[in-house]
Design an enzyme around this catalytic site. Structure first.
Site, PDB file in Angstrom:
ATOM      1  CG  HIS A  99      -1.978  -0.786   1.052  1.00 57.58           C
ATOM      2  ND1 HIS A  99      -3.095  -0.603   0.043  1.00 57.58           N
ATOM      3  CD2 HIS A  99      -2.577  -1.853   1.850  1.00 57.58           C
ATOM      4  CE1 HIS A  99      -4.021  -1.546   0.306  1.00 57.58           C
ATOM      5  NE2 HIS A  99      -3.623  -2.131   1.212  1.00 57.58           N
ATOM      6  CB  CYS A 151      -1.936   3.964  -4.697  1.00 61.00           C
ATOM      7  SG  CYS A 151      -2.965   2.403  -5.175  1.00 61.00           S
TER       8      CYS A 151
END
Length: 329
Positions: A99, A151
């Site tokens: 993440h 991301c």
């Protein structure tokens, strides 16, 4: 003679966040696959590759698997040790799959800007300031390539020159998506979610994420939160070209996909960008420049229907240098 002495060092981090609401599925596969590729394709010695995953050692694969958890402190320790042992001519590589997030900027003069960070398994964020400090410590002549399949990864080495990104390459949206939203998940945790998690641990009633991180991790927290603002600014003051090379899975305002059942991998979960990297390497036996490499990965993702655009940030010389190699003098 330098070519004979050159070492190739790597730190590979895969975070699946098992048994949590943030669980991903392909990140450990990504780094296990890359570990094999580094050895077979790029001549890395397995003993010079450090693997950190949040799976049990028995699940992380055989042949040098690591039981070291990818906490913020452990990741920074591994990266710091890699940089500290580097010598001129060495090739350093960091592959992160997990993440990412964006947090409010603490830099003077940027009150509305957001900065990028990766999210270790313990939520002890590693920020653009930490990566800038690592690059600044490189000995002259050594290169440090960061490939971040996460991301908002487009800004992880701040002040690095954009070679491929929103300002230099424009593309129309993919006309059709071959990837169902049910079989992929964005590799992002919103800052608000991180703040809620950290505040549940500290019990402190504040929306200042730095307060929570410093309370929980103290000296192991990011330099962004530990250094005075002017000292943070000093890290970014130098305008001379450096040897940091960032290949990001997407632009800073985009998300990267974790694919749980992709046809192109035989149903094996993976990161879309990490998988595109492997496809490019399989389809091109010849050496590729960093710039060509990222453009080809962009094309793969576009053909597969993903709405993410890998970027390249580095100096002009490294844009033309061979991926995971030094410029030939």
């Amino acid at each position: 003679m330098e070519n004979i002495e050159r070492k190739r060092l790597a730190v590979l981090v895969g975070c699946n966040y098992p048994n949590t609401r943030n669980e991903l599925h392909g990140c450990i596969n990504d780094v296990l696959t890359m570990r094999d590729t580094l050895v077979s394709r790029f001549g890395f010695d397995p003993s010079d590759i450090q693997l950190l995953t949040d799976a049990a050692a028995a699940d992380a694969g055989s042949g040098g698997s690591s039981s070291v958890l990818p906490t913020g402190a452990n990741i920074k320790k591994a990266l710091g040790e890699m940089v500290d042992q580097a010598k001129p001519g060495d090739v350093l590589y960091f592959h992160y799959s997990g993440h990412g997030t964006r947090i409010p900027s603490l830099k003077p003069g940027n009150p509305f800007r957001q900065d990028e960070a990766i999210v270790p398994c313990d939520f002890n964020l590693i920020t653009d300031v930490d990566f800038r400090q690592l690059v600044n410590r490189l000995p002259k002549g050594a290169s440090f390539t960061i490939l971040s399949d996460s991301c908002h990864s487009g800004g992880l080495i701040d002040k690095e020159k954009e070679q491929i990104g929103p300002s230099h390459v424009t593309e129309t949206s993919n006309k059709s998506s071959s990837i169902s939203s049910k079989s992929s998940k964005p590799k992002a945790i919103p800052c608000e979610t991180i703040l809620h998690h950290l505040s549940s641990l500290t019990g402190i009633n504040t929306s200042d994420i730095a307060t929570h991180l410093l309370e929980l991790f103290a000296a192991d927290a990011s330099l962004k939160f530990r250094l005075p603002p002017l000292e943070v600014l000093d890290l970014f003051e130098s305008s001379k070209p450096d040897e940091g090379i960032l290949l990001s899975g997407c632009q800073a305002n985009e998300t990267s996909a974790d694919v749980t059942n992709a046809v192109m991998t035989g149903g094996k979960p993976c990161g879309a960008f990490s998988n595109a990297v492997q496809m490019v390497l399989k389809d091109h036996e010849v050496e590729l420049s960093n710039k060509k490499f990222v453009l080809l990965a962009r094309q793969v993702l576009k053909e597969q229907g993903f709405e993410q655009h890998p970027c390249l940030y580095c100096n002009d010389e490294n844009a033309d240098a061979t991926f995971l190699s030094q410029s030939q003098e």
